[in-house]
Design an enzyme around this catalytic site. Structure first.
Site, PDB file in Angstrom:
ATOM      1  N   ASP A  83       0.848  -1.193   0.000  1.00  0.00           N
ATOM      2  CA  ASP A  83       0.000   0.000   0.000  1.00  0.00           C
ATOM      3  C   ASP A  83       0.891   1.255   0.000  1.00  0.00           C
ATOM      4  O   ASP A  83       1.819   1.362   0.810  1.00  0.00           O
ATOM      5  CB  ASP A  83      -0.866  -0.049   1.278  1.00  0.00           C
ATOM      6  N   HIS A 181      -8.149   9.954   3.540  1.00  0.00           N
ATOM      7  CA  HIS A 181      -7.534   8.996   4.467  1.00  0.00           C
ATOM      8  C   HIS A 181      -7.799   9.328   5.939  1.00  0.00           C
ATOM      9  O   HIS A 181      -7.901  10.489   6.297  1.00  0.00           O
ATOM     10  CB  HIS A 181      -6.012   8.971   4.263  1.00  0.00           C
TER      11      HIS A 181
HETATM   12  P1  13P Z   1      -9.051   4.723   5.345  1.00  0.00           P
HETATM   13  O1  13P Z   1      -8.203   5.576   6.223  1.00  0.00           O
HETATM   14  O2  13P Z   1     -10.275   5.446   4.906  1.00  0.00           O
HETATM   15  O3  13P Z   1      -9.370   3.389   5.943  1.00  0.00           O
HETATM   16  O4  13P Z   1      -8.219   4.446   3.996  1.00  0.00           O
HETATM   17  C1  13P Z   1      -7.285   3.394   3.912  1.00  0.00           C
HETATM   18  C2  13P Z   1      -6.452   3.469   2.687  1.00  0.00           C
HETATM   19  O5  13P Z   1      -6.717   4.163   1.743  1.00  0.00           O
HETATM   20  C3  13P Z   1      -5.245   2.626   2.668  1.00  0.00           C
HETATM   21  O6  13P Z   1      -4.474   2.871   1.546  1.00  0.00           O
HETATM   22  O1  G3H Z   2      -3.505   4.865   3.574  1.00  0.00           O
HETATM   23  C1  G3H Z   2      -2.847   4.483   4.522  1.00  0.00           C
HETATM   24  C2  G3H Z   2      -3.211   3.356   5.390  1.00  0.00           C
HETATM   25  O2  G3H Z   2      -4.266   3.688   6.236  1.00  0.00           O
HETATM   26  C3  G3H Z   2      -2.009   2.854   6.114  1.00  0.00           C
HETATM   27  O3  G3H Z   2      -1.728   3.586   7.243  1.00  0.00           O
HETATM   28  O4  G3H Z   2       0.692   4.005   6.933  1.00  0.00           O
HETATM   29  O5  G3H Z   2      -0.368   4.260   9.185  1.00  0.00           O
HETATM   30  O6  G3H Z   2      -0.038   1.995   8.193  1.00  0.00           O
HETATM   31  P1  G3H Z   2      -0.251   3.469   7.947  1.00  0.00           P
HETATM   32 ZN    ZN Z   3      -4.568   4.859   0.785  1.00  0.00          ZN
END
Ligand code: 13P
Ligand code: G3H
Ligand code: ZN
Length: 312
Positions: A83, A181
């Site tokens: 991600d 986010h």
């Molecule tokens: P949320 O913070 O809305 O759960 O989004 C998660 C996300 O986009 C991870 O890449």
């Molecule tokens: O978009 C981001 C995800 O919510 C991941 O969050 O980088 O704090 O693990 P993090």
């Molecule tokens: Zn994201």
């Protein structure tokens, strides 16, 4: 079957008018909660790992945890995805280290630089049978160490998507149409509205191409209330309305990212147990309740939002 890429999942999701849930994982209980729901409902899933998660739990632990799900459910299609990969190096490390999908997030760069970076990752990934997600447009909110204010966020420009996709050879595209986010997305009392008009234009410009929605948590108010009733201090906020996500899932949107809702569910479970019985000190006593909440949230998403029940 081994971990799969998202190719087949997205093709079926596109044609079937549903979306695949991409859930962020950081530890065993989160992996298990998501897996339990997906197995019970026979739904394909994407388990995704951020740079922060890799730092917290270590790459190999997370890969092994996700692979362990396969031994529980050998026929379930599961993709392991990076991600928000910030650069080529982290994407390469995940491609070399067993991931089947990576995101290169060049959304902070100017268009041409985003193309160059994405193209470089696509070349390496495709040579290793791994698929790539990229991003155009900027979401508001907090993700890892990056905070984008509402003023600095910007919608994806539909006139750019065809050139971006054809020049990079990318497999899916994350777009900005009003999601954001984190847990603090929109002020209570406001009415969040995704820009379905922009989505429709994007679809027209890149037909049959899988679209990704980040920042798609809905911030369940019941969990916010439980957290705050048990010593938490969450500010008021609301998330993306689920009916709008369902509408998106029926369109070209094939992947919907959810992290914050899992965090809220896990935290609500842990806080509730600890408040009810302050004598508890066995982590299993509270983590199992957090895990059950994660399962409940994922099951709800699969059935009511994504439409992916029975699609494995
Ligand atoms: P949320 O913070 O809305 O759960 O989004 C998660 C996300 O986009 C991870 O890449
Ligand atoms: O978009 C981001 C995800 O919510 C991941 O969050 O980088 O704090 O693990 P993090
Ligand atoms: Zn994201």
């Amino acid at each position: 079957m081994p971990l799969v890429t998202t190719k087949e999942m997205f093709k079926k999701a596109y044609e079937g008018g549903y979306a695949i849930g991409a859930f962020n994982v950081n530890n065993m209980e989160i992996v298990q909660g998501i897996a339990d729901a997906a197995i019970e409902l026979n739904s394909p899933i994407i388990l995704q790992v951020s740079a922060g998660a890799r730092k917290y739990a270590k790459h190999n632990y997370l890969v092994k945890l996700v692979e362990a799900v396969l031994s529980e459910a050998p026929d379930l299609p599961i993709a392991l995805h990076l991600d928000h990969g910030a650069d080529f190096e982290i994407c390469k490390s995940c491609i070399d280290g067993g991931f089947t999908s990576v995101m290169i997030d060049g959304s902070k760069y100017p268009f041409e630089e985003n193309i160059e970076l994405t193209k470089k990752v696509v070349e390496y990934a495709h040579a290793h049978n791994v698929v790539v997600e990229a991003e155009l447009g900027k979401l508001a909110g907090v993700e890892d160490d990056v905070k984008v204010s509402a003023e600095d966020s910007s919608y994806t420009r539909p006139e750019e998507v065809e050139e971006f996709v054809s020049k990079t050879g990318v497999d899916s595209l994350a777009i900005a149409i009003g999601t954001s986010h984190g847990a603090y997305k929109f002020k209570p009392g406001t009415k969040p509205q995704l820009r379905f008009d922009i989505l429709a234009e994007i679809e027209k410009n890149i037909p049959n191409f899988p679209i990704v929605l980040h920042g798609a948590s809905s911030v369940p108010q019941e969990y916010v209330k439980i957290i705050n009733a048990n010593g938490g201090a969450l500010k008021d906020a609301i998330g993306v309305p689920e009916d709008q996500l369902r509408q998106a899932a029926r369109s070209a949107v094939c992947k919907i990212n959810i992290d914050s809702d899992l965090r809220l569910a896990m935290t609500a479970g842990i806080r509730e147990v600890m408040t009810k019985d302050p004598s508890i000190f066995d982590p299993r006593d509270y983590l199992k309740v957090g895990r059950a909440n994660v399962k409940a949230v994922v099951a709800h998403k699969i059935k009511e939002v994504l439409g992916s029940e029975g699609k494995a």
